[in-house]
Design a protein around this motif. Sequence first.
Motif, mmCIF file in Angstrom:
data_model
loop_
_atom_site.group_PDB
_atom_site.id
_atom_site.type_symbol
_atom_site.label_atom_id
_atom_site.label_comp_id
_atom_site.label_asym_id
_atom_site.label_seq_id
_atom_site.Cartn_x
_atom_site.Cartn_y
_atom_site.Cartn_z
ATOM 1 N N THR A 267 0.818 -1.217 0.000
ATOM 2 C CA THR A 267 0.000 0.000 0.000
ATOM 3 C C THR A 267 0.847 1.259 0.000
ATOM 4 O O THR A 267 0.343 2.351 -0.257
ATOM 5 N N GLY A 268 2.130 1.151 0.350
ATOM 6 C CA GLY A 268 3.024 2.297 0.309
ATOM 7 C C GLY A 268 2.904 3.260 1.474
ATOM 8 O O GLY A 268 3.235 4.436 1.339
ATOM 9 N N PHE A 269 2.477 2.771 2.633
ATOM 10 C CA PHE A 269 2.349 3.650 3.798
ATOM 11 C C PHE A 269 3.361 3.329 4.903
ATOM 12 O O PHE A 269 3.478 4.090 5.861
ATOM 13 N N GLU A 270 4.069 2.225 4.783
ATOM 14 C CA GLU A 270 5.059 1.865 5.796
ATOM 15 C C GLU A 270 6.322 1.351 5.131
ATOM 16 O O GLU A 270 6.309 0.869 3.992
ATOM 17 N N THR A 271 7.415 1.465 5.864
ATOM 18 C CA THR A 271 8.671 0.871 5.457
ATOM 19 C C THR A 271 9.317 0.284 6.694
ATOM 20 O O THR A 271 8.821 0.463 7.815
ATOM 21 N N ARG A 272 10.421 -0.410 6.518
ATOM 22 C CA ARG A 272 11.086 -1.055 7.653
ATOM 23 C C ARG A 272 12.483 -0.466 7.799
ATOM 24 O O ARG A 272 13.323 -0.622 6.932
ATOM 25 N N GLY A 273 12.676 0.254 8.910
ATOM 26 C CA GLY A 273 13.998 0.772 9.221
ATOM 27 C C GLY A 273 14.148 2.265 9.016
ATOM 28 O O GLY A 273 13.493 2.878 8.175
ATOM 29 N N ILE A 274 14.996 2.857 9.872
ATOM 30 C CA ILE A 274 15.549 4.192 9.630
ATOM 31 C C ILE A 274 17.055 4.007 9.566
ATOM 32 O O ILE A 274 17.614 3.173 10.276
ATOM 33 N N ASN A 275 17.719 4.740 8.712
ATOM 34 C CA ASN A 275 19.097 4.388 8.399
ATOM 35 C C ASN A 275 20.029 5.572 8.289
ATOM 36 O O ASN A 275 19.622 6.658 7.892
ATOM 37 N N ASN A 276 21.289 5.322 8.659
ATOM 38 C CA ASN A 276 22.365 6.294 8.475
ATOM 39 C C ASN A 276 21.968 7.655 9.026
ATOM 40 O O ASN A 276 22.045 8.683 8.354
ATOM 41 N N ASN A 277 21.538 7.622 10.296
ATOM 42 C CA ASN A 277 21.031 8.819 10.963
ATOM 43 C C ASN A 277 22.191 9.691 11.388
ATOM 44 O O ASN A 277 22.982 9.323 12.246
ATOM 45 N N CYS A 278 22.240 10.867 10.818
ATOM 46 C CA CYS A 278 23.395 11.744 10.966
ATOM 47 C C CYS A 278 23.088 12.851 11.964
ATOM 48 O O CYS A 278 22.995 12.633 13.151
ATOM 49 N N GLY A 279 22.924 14.087 11.485
ATOM 50 C CA GLY A 279 22.597 15.176 12.384
ATOM 51 C C GLY A 279 21.172 15.063 12.898
ATOM 52 O O GLY A 279 20.386 14.221 12.459
ATOM 53 N N ALA A 280 20.828 15.928 13.834
ATOM 54 C CA ALA A 280 19.505 15.862 14.453
ATOM 55 C C ALA A 280 18.983 17.261 14.693
ATOM 56 O O ALA A 280 19.709 18.252 14.568
ATOM 57 N N GLY A 281 17.735 17.329 15.047
ATOM 58 C CA GLY A 281 17.143 18.607 15.382
ATOM 59 C C GLY A 281 16.011 18.425 16.363
ATOM 60 O O GLY A 281 15.538 17.318 16.622
ATOM 61 N N LEU A 282 15.587 19.530 16.906
ATOM 62 C CA LEU A 282 14.449 19.585 17.810
ATOM 63 C C LEU A 282 13.297 20.223 17.062
ATOM 64 O O LEU A 282 13.495 21.142 16.279
ATOM 65 N N SER A 283 12.082 19.740 17.280
ATOM 66 C CA SER A 283 10.918 20.431 16.737
ATOM 67 C C SER A 283 10.466 21.494 17.729
ATOM 68 O O SER A 283 10.724 21.378 18.934
ATOM 69 N N PRO A 284 9.774 22.536 17.280
ATOM 70 C CA PRO A 284 9.300 23.567 18.220
ATOM 71 C C PRO A 284 8.320 23.027 19.246
ATOM 72 O O PRO A 284 8.138 23.639 20.294
ATOM 73 N N TRP A 285 7.693 21.906 18.947
ATOM 74 C CA TRP A 285 6.727 21.336 19.892
ATOM 75 C C TRP A 285 7.349 20.290 20.798
ATOM 76 O O TRP A 285 6.694 19.779 21.682
ATOM 77 N N GLY A 286 8.637 19.961 20.589
ATOM 78 C CA GLY A 286 9.346 19.128 21.543
ATOM 79 C C GLY A 286 9.504 17.674 21.185
ATOM 80 O O GLY A 286 9.557 16.822 22.078
ATOM 81 N N THR A 287 9.624 17.343 19.883
ATOM 82 C CA THR A 287 9.947 15.990 19.457
ATOM 83 C C THR A 287 11.333 15.981 18.824
ATOM 84 O O THR A 287 11.930 17.030 18.577
ATOM 85 N N TYR A 288 11.834 14.784 18.529
ATOM 86 C CA TYR A 288 13.178 14.610 17.993
ATOM 87 C C TYR A 288 13.089 14.418 16.487
ATOM 88 O O TYR A 288 12.302 13.601 15.988
ATOM 89 N N LEU A 289 13.889 15.175 15.748
ATOM 90 C CA LEU A 289 13.947 15.076 14.303
ATOM 91 C C LEU A 289 15.286 14.475 13.914
ATOM 92 O O LEU A 289 16.335 15.089 14.113
ATOM 93 N N THR A 290 15.241 13.270 13.371
ATOM 94 C CA THR A 290 16.467 12.592 12.972
ATOM 95 C C THR A 290 16.531 12.511 11.454
ATOM 96 O O THR A 290 15.509 12.565 10.764
ATOM 97 N N THR A 291 17.726 12.405 10.943
ATOM 98 C CA THR A 291 17.937 12.453 9.498
ATOM 99 C C THR A 291 18.316 11.087 8.954
ATOM 100 O O THR A 291 18.798 10.219 9.676
ATOM 101 N N GLU A 292 18.117 10.925 7.652
ATOM 102 C CA GLU A 292 18.675 9.772 6.935
ATOM 103 C C GLU A 292 19.602 10.349 5.873
ATOM 104 O O GLU A 292 19.162 10.956 4.913
ATOM 105 N N GLU A 293 20.902 10.157 6.098
ATOM 106 C CA GLU A 293 21.877 10.779 5.209
ATOM 107 C C GLU A 293 22.387 9.802 4.161
ATOM 108 O O GLU A 293 21.824 9.691 3.076
#
Length: 737
Positions: A267-293
């Motif tokens: 269906t194209g709504f899910e995948t398995r895994g997050i990968n090669n997470n490099c830098g990060a950030g904070l959202s203004p509402w207080g969650t974690y933003l991680t990257t896939e580089e």
Amino acid sequence: MTLLNNKQNLACEVVEDSNSTNNVEFQTIINRRMNRRSVLKGGTGLTAAAFFGALPLVGCSDDDDSSIVSDNNTAAIPAQGDLKRPETLKFEAVAHSTAETMSVAEGYKAEMILPLGTPLMSGIEDWRDNREQSAESFEWRMGDNHDGMWFFGKKGSAYDPKASDNGLLVMNHEYVNSSELSPFGYYVSQDNNAAPIFKDRRLASDIRREVNCHGVAVVEMTRRADGMGYEMVLDSKYNRRITSSTTAQLTGPVAGSDWVKTKFDPTGFETRGINNNCGAGLSPWGTYLTTEENFLGVFARGQDASQLTAAQNYGRERYGATENFASWGYLWHTPDDKDATISDEFSRWDMTASGVTAAEDYRNVFNTFGYMTEIDPFNPTATPKKRTALGRFAHENCAYAPVKQGQPVVFYMGDDARGEYIYKFVSTALWSNSDIGGGLTAGDKYMNEGTLYVAIFNEDGSGEWKALIHGQNGLDNTNSVLPFNGQDEVLIFARAAADALGATKMDRPEWVSVSPITGEVYVTLTNNKYRGVRDDQPVSAANPRSYDAGGRARGNDNGHIIRWAEAGGDHTATRFEWDIYLFGAPSDLVAENLSGLNDSNDFSSPDGLYFDPRGVLWIQTDDGAYTDTSSCMLLAALPGKVRDGAVMTTSAGQQTQVGISASNDTIKRFFVGPEGCEVTGITMTPDFKTLFINIQHPGNIWGAVTGGSTPRSATVMITKEDGDVILAESLMPATSV
């Protein structure tokens, strides 16, 4: 970030380079004089209070000069009361060092914590230096190559941006050092005692270990009884690992697209895994933003171009996945299927089109990686969400502009590859302070709908943002290189869309950070060996150097930091003006040392970048060009503002606008890591008394268990010996630890 290091059997530096377009570096020079602002009186040593009187703060009314972020003090990073930016840097600079130890400014303590393999729950044995712990146990251990992170203050069971006694330290694990983590993980043969011959298949258990060592760790931390630093809360309900096997949800315009339908989720709504997470950030509402580089590096592709359309094939190649691409040595797709413990455990890393439809293979799995991913560290059962509206590329990190009630939320991002681009995202939803602590629901509101822009830097110091919107600026099915049939395709192939808009090719855009004092945006451009060497990457005003240093080939070996001010101080604006804040260079490389660096503050290859809420800028390096003199480092800086310097001409004959010259009052070396490492990842507690940074791939035995020989990546916790605020110090010499 550099994905691999010289202790692996692979090349020392693997940086993806797939931008073969002939985009001009900048628009034609506009025939007008540069509108230079006058140099700030006092230079970059000005206090925050001085800036407040000179420039209205982003997120504040024009006549408000009392708050860094917002008037009502409810943003995720609140104003910090009387803690203002230091007027000068009073500590004595740490000397260059290539020692096996790390060095920190005198009066501070630097302590290694949470190294690779540290158990997050009881019942799991401690790390053993023989590296034979079970692969499955790494679902509950610290992963490898610690990177971007954030400290989330915690009060009771809720997020509290002002709390410092207790919190959740959330960090990325970018990649693995296979030869150290899984040294026996290749099938090899020997002929007459010759060196091992590396084959094309690996052991299932070693792949499983490496998959589990990628991703994100959430660790609850509590202040020690003596008040100095923190310790992990073992068995905390918040302790969690999110790995390359964790299910993630696709959200935004790409969710459900035919381009992300796979055998795992047709269906194209899910995948398995997050990968090669490099830098990060904070959202203004207080969650974690991680990257896939560098997600390219773990995938393989066979010979399947004949089974794909021209558009499908170009879409892969523009992200580096050419035919017969066998990954960057990970070979996660190669173990025997009989050794799998979950369906398609290994074959899912092979994007070769082998079935009749996408639902029968993993030809589209590649398109489900390369996104900003949001995690709620306070909800251990929440599924991570990949925010596709922010585009797909080699995300380095993500930084938001100070928010203002009733205005859109703006995020800035860099695509870390040679000749790639800088982006920003402007939300459709308007900010409400009531969303602080709103978790992933707030993320759905602000990150699923909005406009993605790419930057164009003009030769005259001006710039503009071009919108990546289907149907505009030629982003439709008439595009000759890659037809775009919808917004999903524009975002999945954001690089190709940016190509079509004539975006400016930059020298590896990495970390982004926004000044809480001026609202100006800073981006590290780490280096580019092709600058001025290849015809498609000539020198230009924003990438102005190409030089031969120490016998190395021409190119931009030492990198620089660019910055810009949005028109009218409005982060949603589509125009800006820019300059180059600092050029990296050895202090004795006179012709290229355009920032006037000296022995106390020279650096090379800037990478990590972080403005703390007081306005102190922390600069980290990921270097290979100056490491014969000094290992990678952390510097503290007190920047001025765009156009506070002068126009200069580089040795390549290129004119550019440069920030005011550096001095020991405004930039200084604070920390030097152990030999062989990269210094990366940075966050600070809300009371400014503890600074966390990360050390990747250290050399020799740094981080090894007592008596052991395997170096381990780890976090470094820095505190002031007297328990005071970081950078509230007197003049003292440096020491090694």
